[in-house]
Design a protein around this motif. Structure first.
Motif, mmCIF file in Angstrom:
data_model
loop_
_atom_site.group_PDB
_atom_site.id
_atom_site.type_symbol
_atom_site.label_atom_id
_atom_site.label_comp_id
_atom_site.label_asym_id
_atom_site.label_seq_id
_atom_site.Cartn_x
_atom_site.Cartn_y
_atom_site.Cartn_z
ATOM 1 N N VAL A 25 0.856 -1.186 0.000
ATOM 2 C CA VAL A 25 0.000 0.000 0.000
ATOM 3 C C VAL A 25 0.895 1.240 0.000
ATOM 4 C CG1 VAL A 25 -1.756 1.294 1.240
ATOM 5 C CG2 VAL A 25 -1.842 -1.214 1.197
ATOM 6 N N VAL A 26 0.706 2.089 -1.014
ATOM 7 C CA VAL A 26 1.477 3.327 -1.110
ATOM 8 C C VAL A 26 0.561 4.454 -1.555
ATOM 9 C CG1 VAL A 26 3.642 2.159 -1.667
ATOM 10 C CG2 VAL A 26 2.137 2.885 -3.519
ATOM 11 N N ALA A 27 1.009 5.681 -1.363
ATOM 12 C CA ALA A 27 0.316 6.862 -1.894
ATOM 13 C C ALA A 27 0.955 7.178 -3.242
ATOM 14 C CB ALA A 27 0.452 8.037 -0.939
ATOM 15 N N ALA A 28 0.413 6.602 -4.308
ATOM 16 C CA ALA A 28 1.016 6.733 -5.633
ATOM 17 C C ALA A 28 0.883 8.153 -6.151
ATOM 18 C CB ALA A 28 0.363 5.762 -6.604
ATOM 19 N N ILE A 29 1.974 8.667 -6.728
ATOM 20 C CA ILE A 29 1.917 9.982 -7.360
ATOM 21 C C ILE A 29 2.068 9.886 -8.878
ATOM 22 C CG2 ILE A 29 2.769 11.149 -5.303
ATOM 23 C CD1 ILE A 29 5.474 11.462 -6.818
ATOM 24 N N ASP A 30 2.673 8.795 -9.374
ATOM 25 C CA ASP A 30 2.905 8.662 -10.811
ATOM 26 C C ASP A 30 3.192 7.190 -11.104
ATOM 27 O OD1 ASP A 30 3.700 8.702 -13.443
ATOM 28 O OD2 ASP A 30 5.205 10.280 -13.203
ATOM 29 N N ALA A 31 2.284 6.553 -11.835
ATOM 30 C CA ALA A 31 2.442 5.127 -12.151
ATOM 31 C C ALA A 31 3.211 4.890 -13.447
ATOM 32 C CB ALA A 31 1.070 4.461 -12.233
ATOM 33 N N THR A 32 3.748 5.955 -14.065
ATOM 34 C CA THR A 32 4.520 5.772 -15.290
ATOM 35 C C THR A 32 5.708 4.847 -15.034
ATOM 36 O OG1 THR A 32 3.951 8.036 -15.947
ATOM 37 C CG2 THR A 32 5.740 6.957 -17.142
ATOM 38 N N GLY A 33 5.785 3.778 -15.796
ATOM 39 C CA GLY A 33 6.890 2.846 -15.650
ATOM 40 C C GLY A 33 6.691 1.773 -14.605
ATOM 41 N N ALA A 34 5.563 1.783 -13.876
ATOM 42 C CA ALA A 34 5.368 0.794 -12.813
ATOM 43 C C ALA A 34 5.288 -0.616 -13.389
ATOM 44 C CB ALA A 34 4.107 1.123 -12.017
ATOM 45 N N GLY A 35 4.514 -0.796 -14.453
ATOM 46 C CA GLY A 35 4.438 -2.117 -15.078
ATOM 47 C C GLY A 35 5.773 -2.552 -15.651
ATOM 48 N N ASP A 36 6.521 -1.598 -16.195
ATOM 49 C CA ASP A 36 7.855 -1.917 -16.723
ATOM 50 C C ASP A 36 8.778 -2.377 -15.606
ATOM 51 O OD1 ASP A 36 6.762 -0.873 -19.073
ATOM 52 O OD2 ASP A 36 7.578 1.118 -18.661
ATOM 53 N N SER A 37 8.629 -1.783 -14.433
ATOM 54 C CA SER A 37 9.486 -2.172 -13.319
ATOM 55 C C SER A 37 9.169 -3.584 -12.837
ATOM 56 C CB SER A 37 9.371 -1.169 -12.170
ATOM 57 O OG SER A 37 8.128 -1.285 -11.488
ATOM 58 N N VAL A 38 7.900 -4.009 -12.962
ATOM 59 C CA VAL A 38 7.555 -5.389 -12.639
ATOM 60 C C VAL A 38 8.315 -6.339 -13.559
ATOM 61 C CG1 VAL A 38 5.686 -7.102 -12.710
ATOM 62 C CG2 VAL A 38 5.303 -4.871 -11.644
ATOM 63 N N MET A 39 8.302 -6.037 -14.846
ATOM 64 C CA MET A 39 9.018 -6.887 -15.786
ATOM 65 C C MET A 39 10.516 -6.854 -15.514
ATOM 66 S SD MET A 39 8.610 -9.050 -18.177
ATOM 67 C CE MET A 39 7.191 -8.887 -19.259
ATOM 68 N N ALA A 40 11.059 -5.684 -15.234
ATOM 69 C CA ALA A 40 12.493 -5.582 -14.934
ATOM 70 C C ALA A 40 12.853 -6.416 -13.714
ATOM 71 C CB ALA A 40 12.878 -4.124 -14.708
ATOM 72 N N ALA A 41 12.011 -6.362 -12.692
ATOM 73 C CA ALA A 41 12.289 -7.109 -11.468
ATOM 74 C C ALA A 41 12.238 -8.611 -11.714
ATOM 75 C CB ALA A 41 11.289 -6.714 -10.383
ATOM 76 N N LEU A 42 11.270 -9.069 -12.496
ATOM 77 C CA LEU A 42 11.175 -10.503 -12.785
ATOM 78 C C LEU A 42 12.363 -10.964 -13.627
ATOM 79 C CD1 LEU A 42 7.343 -10.820 -13.490
ATOM 80 C CD2 LEU A 42 8.593 -11.555 -11.442
#
Length: 312
Positions: free
Chosen positions: A241-258
């Motif tokens: 749970v976070v107070a999101a300010i900008d989700a740009t790149g969030a999905g990309d970071s999931v792929m990068a982490a995997l």
């Protein structure tokens, strides 16, 4: 060291800030594959970016940014065109994109430009996103995808503004399923599912891709976490749970982490490892959402530990 080859676009995101009629646009380097490559490197993995850049100052900055992040740039080719711009507006923290620049600087990688030895020697090959909508990149990506050797991960990264009618959506769905049929991992967002599969649930869309051949499918769902359908079964993985300010790149970071986890320890086997890898990836994405987006938001392992403590 095992490496990942990341194929696709680099461009400039113009991120909207301000309120009412007083809006300004902050330029940041981005593009989903660009973000993925930087994300892998920031986490300590070895990524090689393969794609085309333009001939202007933004292309120079993109190449320098990749190199400074530790991303290999031997697969970068330069073309005589201006760098594509993505005008980015927001609904809450969620970005919407409109693209400017013709021909698109990111889609000009020819098959003759592809280093097939680099691809064949990779542990992981990633491709996807808007580059696949255009030739010659699409043919080049197909050639890389059919090269034996690496594990293959795919993200359609749907952008509705580039799909003017139902025929365009149908073409993208067919293309995405052609890649998914031989993928070791497909990552979609719930927004991708809504565009490509209409009224289907994320579970139904993931099951379809598994049926046609994908070894595993992950569907990200913003603050609701991610749905996993893989060889170890199905699961819903919660997000921090976070107070999101900008989700740009969030999905990309999931792929990068995997990808980072696969480079470090190989692909998961049992359900415990799948869940641990996704929990790690969602922690990365949550931290990205707390920052102004784009490649600059991709965190290091030290930053993750500082924010979340030890992760699975």
């Amino acid at each position: 060291m095992a490496h990942a080859v990341v194929m696709g676009e680099a461009l400039v995101d113009l991120l909207e800030t301000g309120t009412g009629d007083e809006r300004t646009y902050r330029p940041v380097l981005g593009g989903a594959p660009f973000n993925v490559a930087v994300g892998v490197a920031r986490l300590g993995g070895h990524a090689e970016f393969v794609g085309s850049l333009g001939d202007d100052v933004w292309a120079d900055r993109a190449e320098r940014f990749l190199a400074a992040a530790g991303v290999g740039v031997g697969g970068v080719r330069r073309s005589g065109t201006a760098t594509t711009l993505a005008m980015t507006t927001f609904t809450g923290a969620e970005p919407q994109f409109r693209f400017y620049g013709e021909p698109p600087s990111y889609a000009l990688l020819e098959q003759a430009d592809l280093d097939t030895d680099l691809v064949a020697g990779a542990a992981v090959l990633y491709t996807g996103s808007i580059s696949l909508l255009r030739e010659p990149f699409r043919g080049t990506a197909v050639r890389a995808w059919t090269t034996p050797g690496p594990l293959k991960v795919f993200d359609p990264n749907v952008r509705p503004s580039l799909l003017p009618d139902t025929a365009a959506v149908d073409r993208l769905r067919r293309l995405a399923e052609e890649f998914a049929a031989t993928a070791d991992l497909v990552k979609l967002s719930s927004a991708d599912v809504a565009v490509l599969y209409g009224g289907a649930t994320v579970a139904q869309a993931a099951a379809r891709l598994r049926t046609i051949g994908a070894r595993a499918v992950v569907v990200t769902q913003g603050p609701h976490g991610a749905w996993l359908d893989g060889p170890a079964g199905v699961a819903q993985i919660p997000a921090p749970v976070v107070a999101a300010i900008d989700a740009t790149g969030a999905g990309d970071s999931v792929m990068a982490a995997l990808i980072h986890r696969w480079l470090t320890a190989g692909p998961p086997g049992g359900p415990a490892r799948w869940k641990a890898d996704l929990a790690f990836a969602l922690a990365v994405a949550a931290l990205v959402c707390e920052r102004p987006g784009g490649a600059v938001a991709m965190p290091t392992l030290d930053e993750l530990r500082s924010r979340w403590g030890e992760l699975p």
